[in-house]
Design a protein around this motif. Structure first.
Motif, mmCIF file in Angstrom:
data_model
loop_
_atom_site.group_PDB
_atom_site.id
_atom_site.type_symbol
_atom_site.label_atom_id
_atom_site.label_comp_id
_atom_site.label_asym_id
_atom_site.label_seq_id
_atom_site.Cartn_x
_atom_site.Cartn_y
_atom_site.Cartn_z
ATOM 1 N N VAL A 183 1.036 -1.125 0.104
ATOM 2 C CA VAL A 183 -0.036 0.110 0.435
ATOM 3 C C VAL A 183 0.830 1.410 -0.001
ATOM 4 C CG1 VAL A 183 -1.879 1.500 0.769
ATOM 5 C CG2 VAL A 183 -1.813 -0.908 1.009
ATOM 6 N N PHE A 185 2.140 5.125 1.011
ATOM 7 C CA PHE A 185 1.297 5.971 2.057
ATOM 8 C C PHE A 185 2.439 6.759 2.313
ATOM 9 C CE2 PHE A 185 4.601 2.252 3.399
ATOM 10 C CZ PHE A 185 5.146 2.661 4.499
ATOM 11 N N THR A 259 -3.062 6.475 4.759
ATOM 12 C CA THR A 259 -2.547 6.209 2.954
ATOM 13 C C THR A 259 -2.497 7.204 2.716
ATOM 14 O OG1 THR A 259 -4.796 6.038 2.874
ATOM 15 C CG2 THR A 259 -3.885 3.614 3.375
#
Lengths: 385, 385
Positions: A183, A185, A259
């Motif tokens: 992810v 971030f 995020t």
């Protein structure tokens, strides 16, 4: 219950730096504390009422140690949980409970738990071994890039790897693991939640891990995080939700990602005092170590607010040095206002070994950040030449 | 010199609560520390690298202890100074030096020293014994009222008496003493001066002792003192002058009176960490205990400013209770923000025995003062019924 200057005995499984900083608080309160650790050179060999050398993974050792104390806690997760189960079944107070520890000890189970409890976290798949993961890759059930994590016994970056290609798999051990979605971030954040036996609950301010732009290593833990208040509130609420889901007693350090679109995703938790809370010794009204003691002894929780801005720099062994440790330029950094070194008491340095940390406190965050850089640029953990 | 996680050894003569709070700092820095104390139940029995049971007044015991360490300091003034002289003559580093200790240990000599060095202090006359004082009274060389002080081994109000009539003399011991002019004062103040081996010098803010209006006992030590800035500057300057006159190394706590017309008169000094500086653990950037270690090891001195307002309440044994101690209502006071109890580790309470202290910190002094009263009104040091 009378804990202070009494016959009451607290037991701590693990005698490393976290235990050492817990002992500073039990000494302050004059609470008798027994410590078990496999090394007779453990930082906790001093300051405990009694220090026991023994394996934390051996059933009998942990069980007998637990029998000798009134309340049992941990400073490391990797302990014999069957012994803790037996002690708890006999009525011994064990905080955090072995049930919670079991849910946390295995990172696959930890991630499953978040999904089951609607706690935001990145997508993951569990595998019994590396072969299982490789099969899933062959079937395109997992695709590059992803984050590989060994399910148990990893710590401090050990047991975590970003896998971008089949090539990256070759060095990995044949152990239970998970593959996590990568992810992107903006920030890595952490919140420490304290919850005492009676259920009183408090969160510390959100801290931010600042990374070195090239080395991709955490350089500074910064409190408070330099983020929007709304995001900070969201992070504290997610951390609270995690603590409540676990019904956790003691401290729970919740590591999270912020995020790109300001979602908060839980990365992982530690059910104990945590590196991300070391700043609290100098900066907070109540240090995380005192708070852990308050929580597990069902004392009222202390104020988690900060008196001043705090930044923590880890002292890890420099590459290329092994042997009796020297803290190069420590006198130079101690000449700067608001700089406090903590030396864990390991006589020998090795590359990347956690040897201590330095806290920088200041009324002004920008000034603290400047000083943190000066500290980082000066101090080096090397060995006697 | 490498002090941190090295073979270097600091020695502390005395293993009471001041030693215990020094050990918190040597543990933080991982500096090996040996402690000598006559009691094997001394608070320093835990936390020291090695604890030695032995007399502080015995030449051989102190001498042999000193030989085993690299730098020697004290947490109590009443130690064998001849042994320290011998050690210093052999090149051992002893801070504060026995020369300074000798000048301070005898209160008559201490007062003479102020007079000789133009340090403002109340008028005094020295007497070899009580008979000498009585003769001076007969000859009107001394007149009632005056303050009687025994010249040596007095502490905490022990060995001090206001003498208003011949009647008040009957209980006094036949020892060396001084008669001091009684000076009406508005405030009792104190300033801690830190001076390291290289001569770097810093003063802590002026603290104020607030007395109970009826009992005439110190109830609160308050930092910063609620006095005019000009008076505070004067007090810090007088304290600096005392430190320089003694050429003192380590901490020097200077107790002073603020007279009705805002003169500052030195009352007495203590060449070590002091009750009036306990607030610094929670309130200051650098605690007095860390500062003492920095001073005697010739490390740079830390920032003496406060982060927040601090008030200290002593925990002394309540009248009518002797035996295993219980801190009544300690959980109640710990529920208040910014309240930290320090328990010294004495298992048995006795009337007026110093058992611990409580620090109250707050951004706002008026709020801190209110909380201090709440603490004082709730906590009681009693014994198991």
């Amino acid at each position: 219950m009378n804990y202070f200057s009494s016959d009451f005995k607290l037991g701590i499984l693990g005698g490393g730096q976290l235990g050492k900083m817990l002992l500073a608080e039990t000494r302050k309160f004059d609470i008798q504390t027994y410590v078990l650790d496999p090394s007779d050179e453990a930082p906790c060999q001093f300051g405990a009422t009694k220090f026991f050398k023994g394996s934390l993974m051996d059933y009998d050792t942990v069980y007998q140690f637990g029998k000798a104390v009134d309340v049992l806690t941990i400073e490391i997760e990797n302990v014999n949980l069957d012994a803790l189960d037996a002690l708890e079944a006999e009525g011994k107070k064990v905080y955090p409970s072995p049930k919670t520890l079991r849910m946390i000890q295995n990172k696959g189970r930890q991630k499953d738990f978040y999904a089951e409890n609607n706690i935001p976290t990145s997508f993951h798949i569990r595998f019994a071994d590396l072969t299982g993961l490789k099969n899933a890759l062959d079937k395109n059930e997992v695709t590059f890039p992803f984050v590989w994590k060994c399910a148990e016994f990893g710590y401090d970056g050990n047991g975590v790897k970003i896998v971008r290609s089949a090539q990256d798999l070759t060095d990995l051990p044949e152990v239970e693991c998970i593959a996590e979605q990568m992810v992107p971030f903006k920030n890595e954040l952490a919140v420490i939640v304290a919850r005492n036996v009676s259920g009183e609950i408090k969160t510390y301010p959100v801290v931010e891990m600042e990374f070195h732009p090239e080395a991709n290593q955490v350089e500074y833990v910064i409190c408070p995080a330099r983020i929007d208040d709304k995001v900070a509130d969201k992070a504290r609420n997610v951390a609270l939700k995690v603590s409540e889901a676990y019904n956790h007693i003691g401290l729970l350090a919740v590591e999270m990602f912020q995020t790109e679109d300001d979602q908060i995703l839980v990365n992982e938790v530690a059910p104990r005092p945590h590196n991300s809370g070391h700043y609290s010794i100098e900066a907070s009204y109540t240090s995380q170590f005192e708070q852990h003691i308050r929580s597990i002894l069902d004392l009222p929780l202390g104020n988690t607010d900060s008196k001043v801005a705090g930044i923590m720099v880890n002292l890890v062994g420099a590459e290329g040095f092994s042997g009796p440790v020297v803290y190069e330029n420590i006198e130079k950094i101690m000449a700067i206002d608001g700089v406090t070194p903590h030396i864990y008491g390991k006589r020998e340095t090795r590359p990347f070994r956690k040897m201590g940390h330095v806290t920088i406190v200041n009324e002004n965050m920008a000034e603290a950040r400047k000083i943190a850089e000066e500290v980082k640029n000066n101090i080096r953990v090397i060995s006697v030449q």
